[in-house]
Write an enzyme that holds these catalytic residues in place. Sequence first.
Site, PDB file in Angstrom:
ATOM      1  CG  HIS A  54     -23.396  29.740 -18.266  1.00  0.00           C
ATOM      2  ND1 HIS A  54     -24.214  30.353 -19.193  1.00  0.00           N
ATOM      3  CD2 HIS A  54     -22.844  28.659 -18.872  1.00  0.00           C
ATOM      4  CE1 HIS A  54     -24.155  29.676 -20.337  1.00  0.00           C
ATOM      5  NE2 HIS A  54     -23.334  28.650 -20.172  1.00  0.00           N
TER       6      HIS A  54
HETATM    7  S1  FES Z   1     -25.455  32.935 -16.942  1.00  0.00           S
HETATM    8 FE1  FES Z   1     -24.851  32.322 -18.896  1.00  0.00          FE
HETATM    9  S2  FES Z   1     -26.592  32.823 -20.116  1.00  0.00           S
HETATM   10 FE2  FES Z   1     -27.130  33.495 -18.133  1.00  0.00          FE
END
Ligand code: FES
Length: 146
Positions: free
Chosen positions: A102
């Site tokens: 993410h």
């Molecule tokens: S940014 Fe979501 S698990 Fe690492």
Amino acid sequence: MHYSSFDYTASVCLNCDRTNSCFVGKNMVFKWRGKPLFVRHRSSEEVEDVRNVDMSSLRDPEQDTDRVVKEDWLVVIGVCTHLGCVPIANAGEFGGYYCPCHGSHYDVSGRIRKGPAPLNLEVRGLAYCTKSLMCIYCMFMPVPYF
Ligand code: FES
């Protein structure tokens, strides 16, 4: 928390070729209690950079000096504090670790600098390297992670 007072109850020492396994800038990965353990040999420039960061810019403010015992060695759990993916070393906007799941960016101290992760990577031990031996200390014995 000062990790110099951490209770290091186990260790592992590995034969290494300093010019190969232990070179500055390299991040090594071991397995510790089923999790990846990142062991990074930092350059003096990297140390200087992370020590000059304005604390007010950090989401989870921690001095680099409180995260390492020997300034050139960082030992952290390689699990993103967002949802638990394994970040990529030497990647991201701050040159430390990048979690592509993410988009969390960590610096060379393992501190979260950008993205959804709420906390820094967890500090888990200390390491040092001699001419032919690299030693890692943490609460339990790590084993090579492949
Ligand atoms: S940014 Fe979501 S698990 Fe690492």
